[in-house]
Motif scaffolding. Structure first.
Motif, PDB file in Angstrom:
ATOM      1  N   GLN A 117       0.728  -1.263  -0.010  1.00 25.09           N
ATOM      2  CA  GLN A 117       0.164   0.046  -0.009  1.00 25.09           C
ATOM      3  C   GLN A 117       0.833   1.313  -0.163  1.00 25.09           C
ATOM      4  N   LEU A 118       1.818   1.321   0.770  1.00 26.06           N
ATOM      5  CA  LEU A 118       2.885   2.372   1.035  1.00 26.06           C
ATOM      6  C   LEU A 118       3.532   2.593  -0.433  1.00 26.06           C
ATOM      7  N   GLN A 119       3.682   1.364  -1.383  1.00 25.14           N
ATOM      8  CA  GLN A 119       4.501   1.622  -2.479  1.00 25.14           C
ATOM      9  C   GLN A 119       3.555   2.397  -3.597  1.00 25.14           C
ATOM     10  N   GLU A 120       2.331   1.742  -3.227  1.00 25.86           N
ATOM     11  CA  GLU A 120       1.426   2.488  -4.449  1.00 25.86           C
ATOM     12  C   GLU A 120       1.333   3.856  -3.899  1.00 25.86           C
ATOM     13  N   GLN A 121       1.284   4.305  -2.819  1.00 27.94           N
ATOM     14  CA  GLN A 121       1.148   5.785  -2.458  1.00 27.94           C
ATOM     15  C   GLN A 121       2.381   6.562  -2.845  1.00 27.94           C
ATOM     16  N   VAL A 122       3.392   5.730  -2.888  1.00 28.37           N
ATOM     17  CA  VAL A 122       4.504   6.690  -3.196  1.00 28.37           C
ATOM     18  C   VAL A 122       4.700   6.956  -4.482  1.00 28.37           C
ATOM     19  N   GLU A 123       4.103   5.831  -5.517  1.00 30.78           N
ATOM     20  CA  GLU A 123       4.067   5.989  -6.895  1.00 30.78           C
ATOM     21  C   GLU A 123       2.991   7.121  -7.379  1.00 30.78           C
ATOM     22  N   GLU A 124       2.146   7.153  -6.646  1.00 29.18           N
ATOM     23  CA  GLU A 124       0.876   8.112  -6.901  1.00 29.18           C
ATOM     24  C   GLU A 124       1.335   9.347  -6.407  1.00 29.18           C
ATOM     25  N   GLN A 129      -1.923  10.364   2.248  1.00 25.85           N
ATOM     26  CA  GLN A 129      -2.340   8.969   2.585  1.00 25.85           C
ATOM     27  C   GLN A 129      -1.128   8.239   2.942  1.00 25.85           C
ATOM     28  N   PHE A 130      -0.211   8.568   2.536  1.00 24.68           N
ATOM     29  CA  PHE A 130       1.184   7.741   3.020  1.00 24.68           C
ATOM     30  C   PHE A 130       1.505   8.273   4.477  1.00 24.68           C
ATOM     31  N   PHE A 131       1.212   9.575   4.854  1.00 26.00           N
ATOM     32  CA  PHE A 131       1.443   9.718   6.185  1.00 26.00           C
ATOM     33  C   PHE A 131       0.593   8.886   7.098  1.00 26.00           C
ATOM     34  N   ASP A 132      -0.582   8.727   6.786  1.00 25.34           N
ATOM     35  CA  ASP A 132      -1.434   8.035   7.562  1.00 25.34           C
ATOM     36  C   ASP A 132      -0.956   6.586   7.750  1.00 25.34           C
ATOM     37  N   SER A 133      -1.018   6.045   6.480  1.00 25.12           N
ATOM     38  CA  SER A 133      -0.202   4.559   6.428  1.00 25.12           C
ATOM     39  C   SER A 133       1.047   4.341   7.146  1.00 25.12           C
ATOM     40  N   SER A 134       1.884   5.057   7.256  1.00 25.07           N
ATOM     41  CA  SER A 134       3.013   5.029   7.820  1.00 25.07           C
ATOM     42  C   SER A 134       2.972   4.687   9.394  1.00 25.07           C
ATOM     43  N   PHE A 135       2.022   5.626  10.012  1.00 28.98           N
ATOM     44  CA  PHE A 135       1.887   5.249  11.352  1.00 28.98           C
ATOM     45  C   PHE A 135       1.028   3.919  11.614  1.00 28.98           C
ATOM     46  N   ARG A 136       0.236   3.631  10.642  1.00 30.97           N
ATOM     47  CA  ARG A 136      -0.247   2.226  10.555  1.00 30.97           C
ATOM     48  C   ARG A 136       0.957   0.922  10.865  1.00 30.97           C
ATOM     49  N   PHE A 137       1.850   1.423  10.305  1.00 30.12           N
ATOM     50  CA  PHE A 137       3.010   0.654  10.578  1.00 30.12           C
ATOM     51  C   PHE A 137       3.361   0.293  11.823  1.00 30.12           C
ATOM     52  N   PHE A 138       3.740   1.664  12.464  1.00 33.52           N
ATOM     53  CA  PHE A 138       4.093   1.678  13.814  1.00 33.52           C
ATOM     54  C   PHE A 138       2.919   1.157  14.851  1.00 33.52           C
ATOM     55  N   GLN A 173      10.095  16.091  -1.567  1.00 37.05           N
ATOM     56  CA  GLN A 173       9.076  15.025  -2.262  1.00 37.05           C
ATOM     57  C   GLN A 173       9.876  13.669  -2.263  1.00 37.05           C
ATOM     58  N   ASP A 174      11.209  13.539  -1.906  1.00 34.18           N
ATOM     59  CA  ASP A 174      11.823  12.222  -2.031  1.00 34.18           C
ATOM     60  C   ASP A 174      11.677  11.444  -0.642  1.00 34.18           C
ATOM     61  N   GLU A 175      11.300  12.176   0.267  1.00 34.02           N
ATOM     62  CA  GLU A 175      11.272  11.596   1.720  1.00 34.02           C
ATOM     63  C   GLU A 175      10.559  10.362   1.610  1.00 34.02           C
ATOM     64  N   MET A 176       9.285  10.407   0.927  1.00 42.15           N
ATOM     65  CA  MET A 176       8.457   9.271   0.956  1.00 42.15           C
ATOM     66  C   MET A 176       9.109   7.957   0.308  1.00 42.15           C
ATOM     67  N   LYS A 177      10.085   8.086  -0.380  1.00 37.89           N
ATOM     68  CA  LYS A 177      10.908   7.049  -1.043  1.00 37.89           C
ATOM     69  C   LYS A 177      12.010   6.530   0.344  1.00 37.89           C
ATOM     70  N   GLU A 178      12.293   7.596   0.977  1.00 36.56           N
ATOM     71  CA  GLU A 178      13.214   7.384   2.103  1.00 36.56           C
ATOM     72  C   GLU A 178      12.636   6.426   3.103  1.00 36.56           C
ATOM     73  N   CYS A 179      11.382   6.886   3.551  1.00 45.44           N
ATOM     74  CA  CYS A 179      10.725   6.288   4.401  1.00 45.44           C
ATOM     75  C   CYS A 179      10.203   4.855   3.904  1.00 45.44           C
ATOM     76  N   LEU A 180       9.833   4.677   2.679  1.00 42.56           N
ATOM     77  CA  LEU A 180       9.279   3.347   2.107  1.00 42.56           C
ATOM     78  C   LEU A 180      10.745   2.428   2.523  1.00 42.56           C
ATOM     79  N   ALA A 181      11.641   2.938   1.925  1.00 37.36           N
ATOM     80  CA  ALA A 181      12.982   2.116   2.012  1.00 37.36           C
ATOM     81  C   ALA A 181      13.205   1.699   3.515  1.00 37.36           C
TER      82      ALA A 181
END
Length: 233
Positions: A117-124, A129-138, A173-181
Motif C-alpha cells: 500500500q505504501l509503495q502504491e502511495q509513493v508511486e501516486e 495517505q502515505f503519512f496515515d499509512s506510515s503510522f499504521r505500520f508503527f 518530495q523524495d522523503e516518501m521514498k526514504e521512508c518506504l526504504a
C-alpha cells in the motif's frame, strides 16, 4: 467547517484528536493560542471538556499550558526535534528487538500488505495517505514490545513524532521514498532475525529525518529574521 461531537467514547479525547490533527498538519502554528471559549463554541462542547482535551494535548507534547497565557501550540526548536528523535530511536529499537524475538512468519503478513500500500502511495505521490499509512505500520509493531509502559509512552509520544514526520514529508518530495526504504529494510531484518542491522537502520533513519526537520526549522527562522530586518528598514 462546523464539527459536532458525540460522547460515545471520551468526548475530551475526540476534541484532543481534532485539535491534534490541526497542530500536526501545520494548520495551527507554534505559539498560536488555543482559546477555550472559542473552541467550546465552535465544537458545541463544554469548556470543561475542552480543558480536559488540552491536558491530553499537553501530555502528548503538542501544546504548553503557560501561566497567564493559557494553552499555546508547542514550539518546534532544533533541541525539541533532536530530543524527540533520540527517544523515539531508543523506544522503536526496543520494540523491533522484541518483535524479532517473538514474531512468527504469519505475523509479518499485515506488514507486507501495508508495504504494498505504501509503495502504491509513493508511486501516486499521495503524501497525506502515505503519512496515515506510515503510522499504521508503527501501530502494528508497538504491541510486539509486550510492555504496557513502553506502549503508553509511545502512544503519548506519537502525536509529536507525527508532527515532525508530517513536516519531513512536505520538506522533500523524495522523503516518501526514504521512508518506504526504511519500512522495507525493517521488515527484512525482522524476517532475518537480525537485531544488529535493525538497530543500525533505525539509528540512521532517525538521524536522517531529525537533521532534515532541524535544517528546515533553521531555514524558516532565517527567512523570518530576514523579513523582519526588511520591515525595520
Amino acid at each position: 467547517m462546523q464539527v459536532s461531537f458525540k460522547a460515545n467514547d471520551s468526548l475530551s479525547e475526540q476534541i484532543a484528536q481534532h485539535l491534534g490533527r490541526q497542530i500536526i498538519r501545520g494548520e495551527m502554528l507554534p505559539g498560536d493560542r488555543i482559546q477555550e471559549l472559542r473552541i467550546a463554541a465552535e465544537l458545541e462542547v463544554s469548556r470543561g471538556s475542552v480543558r480536559e482535551a488540552l491536558l491530553i494535548l499537553q501530555r502528548r507534547h503538542l501544546i504548553d499550558i503557560l501561566p497567564r497565557r493559557g494553552a499555546v501550540v508547542k514550539d518546534l526548536s532544533e533541541a525539541h526535534v533532536r530530543s524527540l528523535y533520540e527517544i523515539m530511536q531508543v523506544l522503536l529499537g526496543l520494540v523491533i528487538r522484541k518483535a524479532i524475538k517473538v514474531m512468527k512468519e504469519d505475523d509479518l503478513d499485515p506488514f507486507i500488505e501495508l508495504i504494498h500500500q505504501l509503495q502504491e502511495q509513493v508511486e501516486e505521490r499521495e503524501t497525506d495517505q502515505f503519512f496515515d499509512s506510515s503510522f499504521r505500520f508503527f501501530e502494528l509493531a508497538y504491541p510486539f514490545a509486550r510492555n504496557d509502559f513502553v506502549q503508553d509512552i509511545l502512544d503519548n509520544l506519537q502525536p509529536a513524532i507525527q508532527r515532525a514526520f508530517y513536516m519531513a514529508l512536505h520538506i522533500d518530495q523524495d522523503e516518501m521514498k526514504e521512508c518506504l526504504a526504511f519500512f522495507k529494510a525493517i521488515i527484512e531484518t525482522i524476517f532475518r532475525r537480525d537485531v544488529r542491522s535493525a538497530l543500525e537502520i533505525i539509528r540512521e533513519f532517525a538521524e536522517h529525518q531529525s537533521s532534515l526537520v532541524q535544517e528546515s526549522i533553521v531555514r524558516a527562522r532565517q527567512i523570518e529574521a530576514a523579513w523582519g530586518n526588511r520591515r525595520k528598514k
